[in-house]
Design an enzyme around this catalytic site. Structure first.
Site, short mmCIF file in Angstrom:
data_model
loop_
_atom_site.label_atom_id
_atom_site.label_comp_id
_atom_site.label_asym_id
_atom_site.label_seq_id
_atom_site.Cartn_x
_atom_site.Cartn_y
_atom_site.Cartn_z
N LYS A 196 0.86 -1.19 0.00
CA LYS A 196 0.00 0.00 0.00
C LYS A 196 0.90 1.23 0.00
O LYS A 196 1.60 1.51 0.96
CB LYS A 196 -0.91 0.01 1.23
CG LYS A 196 -1.85 1.21 1.29
CD LYS A 196 -2.75 1.12 2.51
CE LYS A 196 -3.68 2.31 2.60
NZ LYS A 196 -4.57 2.23 3.78
N LYS A 249 -2.13 -1.50 -3.81
CA LYS A 249 -2.98 -0.31 -3.78
C LYS A 249 -2.09 0.93 -3.86
O LYS A 249 -1.13 1.03 -3.09
CB LYS A 249 -3.79 -0.31 -2.47
CG LYS A 249 -4.70 0.89 -2.29
CD LYS A 249 -5.41 0.83 -0.94
CE LYS A 249 -6.30 2.04 -0.74
NZ LYS A 249 -6.96 2.05 0.57
#
Length: 323
Positions: A196, A249
């Site tokens: 992330k 992400k």
């Protein structure tokens, strides 16, 4: 063989030929729809998210109704984000058994056959907006693990099929797996936000759930956008700690990371087409600069890179056949 013997345009000469030779195909089960459930909303009074055109915050009844309608046209999975009325420095409503997400999970599991995934984090629930426990303006890693484990356990007890830690604290997958197993939730799946990145593409989401940090930023725990090898190390650590599904992400700015992770580990791999990606495309479409076909193309690129699951706010458009 070279031209004129080899003519690649033969394979593209009409729609039917192009269709049967399509390499990357999108299917309804590929998609996870992120949904926002807000405590205190009256039924029928969904709140429009200004920075995310077409997306809303829902009451529990309304989110169940919306999810049920999408299930009828092929939706398989939802990812829940909760917005509580009360916030404190420890995010205690995140692990309250009567919290907004826990209630929504119970209703969805009772009234639908959807796979219910829950975001495991603290930022929406803390008064300071960070994803962990704060001491002297520092995010404390190891103490935060205890709270993340409590959140994940409360979601599993409510019936969540998959818990998805998004905080990026070191060791959180192992801590959550241990807590789930000690409490008999051996079959609860962990989908870890493994790579992330600290991305500017999250801005609309932070507006959607009112989770912007009140000081500093998240660069000490979210990843440096410049780094690739670090992502592979993060993913490997999560796999070693017990992650069942790994996630990258954002998605579109990190297609190389998706491909690298899939090629390296061959694990079930998810990618999150985040709020900024959604809002950017919607702004272009609404302004007439691009067409809705760009949505489909963006989703194809994510799957072509190697994603097995695509978390996207465009899931309804795909299922409705409007892109």
């Amino acid at each position: 063989m070279e031209f004129p013997v080899t003519r690649m345009r033969r394979l593209r000469k009409n729609h039917n030929i192009r269709t049967i030779l399509t390499e990357t195909k999108l299917n309804p089960e590929d998609f996870v729809y992120p949904m926002f459930v807000k405590e205190g909303l009256e039924d029928g009074q969904k709140e429009h998210i200004d920075t995310m055109p077409g997306q809303y915050r829902y009451s529990i009844n309304d989110i169940v109704e919306k999810a049920s309608k999408l299930e009828e046209i092929g939706l398989s999975s939802v990812l829940l984000f909760g917005m509580p009325l009360l916030k404190d420095d420890k995010g205690s409503m995140a692990y309250n058994k009567e919290g907004i997400v826990q209630q929504a999970v119970r209703r969805l599991k009772k009234e639908t056959d959807l796979v219910v995934i829950t975001d495991v984090c603290m930022c929406q629930y803390t008064s300071h907006g960070h994803c962990g426990i704060i001491r002297d303006d520092e995010i404390i890693n190891d103490e935060t693990l205890n709270y993340l484990s409590k959140i994940a356990l409360s979601h599993a007890e409510a019936g969540a099929d998959i818990v998805a830690p998004s905080d990026m604290m070191d060791g959180r997958v192992g801590a959550i797996r241990k807590t789930l197993d000690l409490n008999g939730h051996y079959d609860t799946i962990i989908m870890s936000y493994s790579a992330k990145y600290s991305s500017s593409f999250y801005a609309p989401f932070r507006d959607a759930v009112c989770s912007a940090p009140c000081f500093g930023d998240r660069k000490s725990y979210q990843m440096n956008p410049s780094n690739t090898s670090e992502a592979l190390r993060e993913v490997k650590m999560d796999i070693d700690e017990g992650a069942d599904i790994v996630m990258i992400k954002p998605a579109m700015p990190y297609l190389d990371i998706i491909k690298g992770v899939k090629d390296e580990f061959n694990m079930p791999t998810a990618a999150y087409q985040v709020s900024g990606e959604y809002s950017m495309l919607m702004a272009g479409i609404n302004a007439g600069y691009i067409t809705k076909e760009s949505i489909y193309e963006s989703l194809q690129s994510i799957k072509r890179a190697g994603a097995d699951l695509i978390i996207t706010h465009f899931a309804p458009e795909f299922l409705e056949g409007s892109i």
